[in-house]
Design a protein around this motif. Structure first.
Motif, mmCIF file in Angstrom:
data_model
loop_
_atom_site.group_PDB
_atom_site.id
_atom_site.type_symbol
_atom_site.label_atom_id
_atom_site.label_comp_id
_atom_site.label_asym_id
_atom_site.label_seq_id
_atom_site.Cartn_x
_atom_site.Cartn_y
_atom_site.Cartn_z
ATOM 1 N N THR A 42 49.345 -37.529 -1.894
ATOM 2 C CA THR A 42 49.456 -37.003 -3.257
ATOM 3 C C THR A 42 50.700 -36.133 -3.402
ATOM 4 O O THR A 42 50.991 -35.285 -2.552
ATOM 5 N N GLU A 43 51.429 -36.342 -4.490
ATOM 6 C CA GLU A 43 52.644 -35.567 -4.746
ATOM 7 C C GLU A 43 52.299 -34.085 -4.944
ATOM 8 O O GLU A 43 51.275 -33.753 -5.530
ATOM 9 N N PRO A 44 53.169 -33.184 -4.459
ATOM 10 C CA PRO A 44 52.913 -31.752 -4.659
ATOM 11 C C PRO A 44 53.023 -31.380 -6.137
ATOM 12 O O PRO A 44 53.834 -31.940 -6.874
ATOM 13 N N LYS A 45 52.183 -30.415 -6.547
ATOM 14 C CA LYS A 45 52.179 -29.972 -7.943
ATOM 15 C C LYS A 45 52.123 -28.451 -7.983
ATOM 16 O O LYS A 45 51.602 -27.812 -7.067
ATOM 17 N N GLY A 46 52.621 -27.856 -9.069
ATOM 18 C CA GLY A 46 52.510 -26.418 -9.286
ATOM 19 C C GLY A 46 53.116 -25.617 -8.149
ATOM 20 O O GLY A 46 54.288 -25.777 -7.782
ATOM 21 N N GLN A 48 52.533 -25.836 -5.039
ATOM 22 C CA GLN A 48 52.916 -26.692 -3.914
ATOM 23 C C GLN A 48 54.355 -27.185 -4.072
ATOM 24 O O GLN A 48 55.095 -27.296 -3.089
ATOM 25 N N LYS A 49 54.736 -27.461 -5.332
ATOM 26 C CA LYS A 49 56.085 -27.970 -5.595
ATOM 27 C C LYS A 49 57.126 -26.861 -5.465
ATOM 28 O O LYS A 49 58.246 -27.088 -4.993
ATOM 29 N N LYS A 50 56.742 -25.631 -5.873
ATOM 30 C CA LYS A 50 57.662 -24.498 -5.763
ATOM 31 C C LYS A 50 57.858 -24.068 -4.320
ATOM 32 O O LYS A 50 58.936 -23.652 -3.925
ATOM 33 N N HIS A 51 56.775 -24.149 -3.547
ATOM 34 C CA HIS A 51 56.835 -23.740 -2.144
ATOM 35 C C HIS A 51 56.323 -24.882 -1.267
ATOM 36 O O HIS A 51 55.216 -24.826 -0.726
ATOM 37 N N PRO A 52 57.104 -25.947 -1.128
ATOM 38 C CA PRO A 52 56.631 -27.131 -0.386
ATOM 39 C C PRO A 52 56.511 -26.863 1.114
ATOM 40 O O PRO A 52 57.199 -26.000 1.670
ATOM 41 N N HIS A 53 55.619 -27.627 1.738
ATOM 42 C CA HIS A 53 55.473 -27.547 3.189
ATOM 43 C C HIS A 53 56.609 -28.317 3.865
ATOM 44 O O HIS A 53 57.168 -29.268 3.297
ATOM 45 N N HIS A 54 56.924 -27.915 5.069
ATOM 46 C CA HIS A 54 57.923 -28.629 5.870
ATOM 47 C C HIS A 54 57.171 -29.450 6.915
ATOM 48 O O HIS A 54 56.628 -28.922 7.872
ATOM 49 N N PHE A 55 57.121 -30.753 6.696
ATOM 50 C CA PHE A 55 56.325 -31.641 7.535
ATOM 51 C C PHE A 55 57.071 -32.034 8.809
ATOM 52 O O PHE A 55 58.286 -32.258 8.787
ATOM 53 N N HIS A 56 56.323 -32.127 9.909
ATOM 54 C CA HIS A 56 56.880 -32.699 11.138
ATOM 55 C C HIS A 56 57.082 -34.199 10.951
ATOM 56 O O HIS A 56 58.059 -34.773 11.423
ATOM 57 N N ASN A 57 56.119 -34.832 10.266
ATOM 58 C CA ASN A 57 56.171 -36.275 9.992
ATOM 59 C C ASN A 57 56.092 -36.463 8.484
ATOM 60 O O ASN A 57 55.005 -36.467 7.902
ATOM 61 N N ARG A 58 57.233 -36.582 7.849
ATOM 62 C CA ARG A 58 57.273 -36.653 6.387
ATOM 63 C C ARG A 58 56.665 -37.972 5.909
ATOM 64 O O ARG A 58 56.979 -39.040 6.439
ATOM 65 N N PRO A 59 55.779 -37.919 4.881
ATOM 66 C CA PRO A 59 55.168 -39.150 4.375
ATOM 67 C C PRO A 59 56.200 -40.147 3.864
ATOM 68 O O PRO A 59 57.223 -39.752 3.292
ATOM 69 N N GLY A 66 47.207 -39.794 -4.468
ATOM 70 C CA GLY A 66 47.377 -40.476 -3.194
ATOM 71 C C GLY A 66 46.067 -40.755 -2.479
ATOM 72 O O GLY A 66 45.007 -40.244 -2.837
ATOM 73 N N ASP A 67 46.172 -41.561 -1.438
ATOM 74 C CA ASP A 67 45.003 -41.842 -0.592
ATOM 75 C C ASP A 67 44.604 -40.602 0.198
ATOM 76 O O ASP A 67 43.426 -40.415 0.517
ATOM 77 N N ILE A 68 45.593 -39.753 0.516
ATOM 78 C CA ILE A 68 45.367 -38.504 1.244
ATOM 79 C C ILE A 68 45.905 -37.357 0.407
ATOM 80 O O ILE A 68 47.005 -37.448 -0.156
ATOM 81 N N GLY A 69 45.137 -36.268 0.313
ATOM 82 C CA GLY A 69 45.590 -35.109 -0.445
ATOM 83 C C GLY A 69 46.775 -34.428 0.222
ATOM 84 O O GLY A 69 46.980 -34.533 1.435
ATOM 85 N N TYR A 70 47.559 -33.696 -0.571
ATOM 86 C CA TYR A 70 48.755 -33.018 -0.067
ATOM 87 C C TYR A 70 48.403 -32.013 1.030
ATOM 88 O O TYR A 70 48.995 -32.021 2.111
ATOM 89 N N GLU A 71 47.429 -31.133 0.754
ATOM 90 C CA GLU A 71 47.031 -30.123 1.738
ATOM 91 C C GLU A 71 46.300 -30.761 2.925
ATOM 92 O O GLU A 71 46.406 -30.284 4.050
ATOM 93 N N GLN A 72 45.553 -31.838 2.675
ATOM 94 C CA GLN A 72 44.880 -32.548 3.769
ATOM 95 C C GLN A 72 45.901 -33.072 4.774
ATOM 96 O O GLN A 72 45.738 -32.926 5.992
ATOM 97 N N LEU A 76 46.701 -32.025 8.716
ATOM 98 C CA LEU A 76 46.708 -33.042 9.773
ATOM 99 C C LEU A 76 48.043 -33.053 10.512
ATOM 100 O O LEU A 76 48.089 -33.099 11.743
ATOM 101 N N ASP A 77 49.128 -32.974 9.754
ATOM 102 C CA ASP A 77 50.464 -33.077 10.348
ATOM 103 C C ASP A 77 50.779 -31.897 11.264
ATOM 104 O O ASP A 77 51.332 -32.074 12.355
ATOM 105 N N ARG A 78 50.407 -30.693 10.861
ATOM 106 C CA ARG A 78 50.773 -29.518 11.650
ATOM 107 C C ARG A 78 49.964 -29.406 12.950
ATOM 108 O O ARG A 78 50.362 -28.697 13.868
ATOM 109 N N THR A 79 48.817 -30.100 13.000
ATOM 110 C CA THR A 79 48.013 -30.064 14.229
ATOM 111 C C THR A 79 48.218 -31.299 15.097
ATOM 112 O O THR A 79 47.602 -31.415 16.151
#
Length: 695
Positions: A42-46, A48-59, A66-72, A76-79
């Motif tokens: 799922t695309e970041p909103k509000g 989440q969009k202002k302060h996006p996460h830095h993914f190890h494995n970018r979608p 989306g099939d998987i939520g942004y925070e979900q 998963l990615d950080r662990t």
């Protein structure tokens, strides 16, 4: 929330290795599906969009829904790469047949094995309450609360890869048609009628449908897409009397074959059997069906681990596509459906669960402005006056998995037992306020009747003590029932041992309550404990540092300066996973990619101490937690709840201008309802010559 084991001679420790492997595979396959572009995020909103996460494995693929939520996915990615699924410590009952995870970094993704299993006990308790409510509604409507249930399994030929979603949709529609035919037979005498052993027609009371999907392992391993998935439906039928199972089997199969005229179905793959026992046992097939998984968690372990999505082997590609199709087909879908009185009972429990949102009155500055108040725990703790007593699983022990194999069992202290069983205490007692004004409609009348026939636990510790005594009497009756009715020696021994251990658990619980009563008095409405979640969060961190071969670094003066791990990114991942604003020792303030000095000191202490010594030390710095025994639902709040949820909202009245404008030739949009309203406007209430024409 707890994991439950129902199989004979099995304990929770027998099951956990498979659960852990399945969790690891599930997380790996979700991550691989995202990295291969098969699953969207799922695309970041509000914020989440202002302060996006830095993914190890970018979608690879983003979507609005989306099939998987942004925070979900972030969780998963950080662990990823940590030994997070490795469960180390569990709370357990005396027989080790039910357990609760002390701490786990839950990915919060639907159908994740650890999430599913950790919520199993709550689902079971809720379904027991739904079942008791159904029996009360049956008493109200048919004059008897005795439950009669049979379970049938409906199948179709295995479906091919790429067609699972359509197959599930079609099966769901056909089962609904079959249930409608059963209802029509009872209501209109023109549907699918079932009979008892004497040939008398039986009344349809309700039904529960659950859809389950399995993967054909031979097809998977040979990469054969034909007949890869096996979707099937379990249907529990509630009737006014026991069915003639032989006759019922023939009638139900014949009707199902008629609905599936494009297939030739085998009667050998169809069965109908008794599903509920009105005796003293708690073994209700309907409850096990209601808590069944859409896809068994153990199934994920047959799938491969995907290490590189850029260069997958042919089998890995096929297996990942299979998993993704299964996940998409069951995610967010209504795979369980109730009918008849069971649906009405579920509606009542959902109404209880929803409660009402009110302004937060507490002192926690981090709490949202509003809080939701309900009487769910009070309902789960009490019982209807016509229902049998359900004794819950009481956590009295802890099991810690040893890195070298095996486990260590410890008896919980009273303080820790209060925390481990807090759901049995929080808001568990309540008295329905007097002078509540109920709306005048059918639903409100039914819900009022149900609450008036419910026996709530009297507020205070003394009420909980009375409840525990009731549990002991119920277990004594169950022991006698097993002694006289269970004929198989092995089954009798297994059940007897489990009941004896359950009696020991309840007596331990009763002793704890008696101790609290002797100190606080019988009318005490709060109990104090410690926040063991914070304790076990640190235990989990220490165990993960062990798992990743942590080595403390010291300078020439033997002062701690850092830590090294078996992989370079582990420390950063641990910081991302375990850092928290809710930290009484302020370890994590200003932390970046490095573990705080306080955590390094903790780890040095951990290396020299036992688990119990470490926990005891942490408890000295852990805040207390107050458990309110009484639900916050007072008279004012309950009236607001009822007014908001049960009052039928009146239709908006039309003004003269609106009526004449709506009915004018320039705007001919007057509906039948508004025409009736317009006619009533000029009706003086007395029948005239023209009024009689329409009588």
């Amino acid at each position: 929330m707890a994991i439950r084991i129902n199989k004979q001679h099995k304990t929770i420790m027998d099951k956990m290795p498979d659960v852990i492997r399945s969790e690891y595979k599930f997380r790996n396959l979700i991550l691989a599906g995202v990295m291969a572009g098969m699953l969207s995020v799922t695309e970041p909103k509000g914020k989440q969009k202002k302060h996006p996460h830095h993914f190890h494995n970018r979608p690879v693929k983003w979507a609005e829904h989306g099939d998987i939520g942004y925070e979900q996915y972030w969780n998963l990615d950080r662990t990823n790469g940590l030994f997070v699924p490795r469960v180390t410590t569990l709370f357990s009952n005396g027989s080790a047949t039910a357990a609760k995870l002390t701490f786990i970094n839950n990915v919060r993704i639907a159908h994740a094995p650890l999430r599913e299993l950790n919520e199993a006990s709550e689902r079971t308790s809720k379904m027991m309450t739904v079942l008791d409510t159904t029996k009360m509604l049956q008493l109200k409507e048919f004059g008897s609360s005795e439950l009669h249930a049979a379970m049938a399994t409906f199948t179709i030929p295995n479906c091919n890869k790429g067609t699972l979603d359509d197959a599930i949709s079609e099966m769901s529609k056909l089962i609904s048609k079959l249930v409608k035919a059963l209802k029509d037979a009872s209501n209109n005498q023109n549907g699918l009628q079932l009979y008892d052993d004497d040939g008398n027609p039986v009344q349809f009371v309700g039904a529960l449908m659950t859809i389950e999907v399995t993967i054909n392992q031979k097809k998977l391993h040979s990469m054969d897409p034909d007949g890869l998935f096996h979707p099937h439906v379990h249907l529990v039928l509630l009737t006014s009397d026991d069915l003639d199972e032989v006759d019922g089997r023939k009638r139900l199969f014949s009707y199902w074959q008629g609905l599936n005229s494009n297939y030739v179905l085998s009667p050998d793959a169809f069965n109908l059997e008794h599903a509920y026992d009105n005796g003293e046992t708690d073994d209700a097939r309907i409850v096990s069906e209601a808590t069944k998984y859409a896809a068994k968690p153990s199934m994920y372990k047959i799938l491969p681990t995907i290490k590189n999505t850029q260069n997958m082997k042919t089998y890995d590609q096929f297996a990942l596509e299979t998993f993704v199709e299964l996940f998409k087909a069951i995610k967010g879908r209504q795979l369980k459906r109730n009918y008849g009185l069971l649906l009405e009972a579920t509606g009542f429990i959902n109404w209880i669960t929803d409660g009402v949102s009110v302004k937060y009155q507490g002192n926690d500055p981090r709490h949202p402005d509003n809080e939701r108040i309900n009487i769910l725990n009070a309902i789960m703790s009490g019982s209807f006056d016509e229902s049998k007593v359900h004794v819950p699983d009481i956590m009295t022990n802890s099991y810690t998995v040893k890195p070298t194999g095996g486990y260590e069992r410890l008896t919980l202290s009273d303080d820790e037992m209060i925390y481990a069983n807090s759901l049995l205490l929080q808001g568990s007692t309540w008295e329905m306020p007097a002078n509540i004004k109920w709306p005048n409609n059918k639903k409100a009348d039914t819900y009022k009747w149900l609450l008036e026939h419910f026996v709530f636990i009297k507020p205070g510790v003394a009420g909980l003590i009375d409840q525990a005594d009731t549990w002991l009497h119920a277990l004594d009756r169950r022991m006698n029932w097993v002694h006289y009715h269970v004929l198989d020696p092995d089954e009798k021994l297994d059940k007897t041992i489990k009941i004896r251990k359950q009696i020991d658990d309840v007596r331990r619980w009763l002793n704890m309550l008696n101790t609290i009563e002797s100190i606080e008095g019988p009318d005490a409405t709060t109990i104090q404990t410690h926040d063991y979640h914070a304790v076990y969060k640190h235990v989990s961190l220490m165990q993960l540092m062990d798992a990743h071969h942590a080595k403390l670094v010291r300078d020439n003066n033997n002062r701690l300066t850092g830590v090294t791990f078996d992989k370079p990114d582990v420390e950063k991942q641990l910081v991302q996973t375990y850092s928290s604003d809710d930290d009484p020792l302020q370890y994590w303030n200003g932390s970046t990619s490095f573990l705080p000095y306080g955590i390094l000191q903790e780890y040095a202490f951990w290396q020299r101490r036992t688990l119990q010594e470490f926990k005891d030390d942490r408890l000295q710095h852990t805040p207390t937690k107050t458990i309110d025994l009484v639900s916050k639902m007072n008279g004012k709040t309950m009236q607001k709840w009822i007014d908001k949820s049960l009052k039928v909202k009146p239709k908006k009245q039309l003004s003269f201008h609106q009526m004449f404008v709506a009915g004018s030739p320039q705007n001919p949009s007057l509906t039948d309802d508004k025409l009736d309203e317009l006619c009533n406007l000029f009706d003086d209430g007395a029948a005239g010559d023209t009024d009689e024409l329409f009588v």
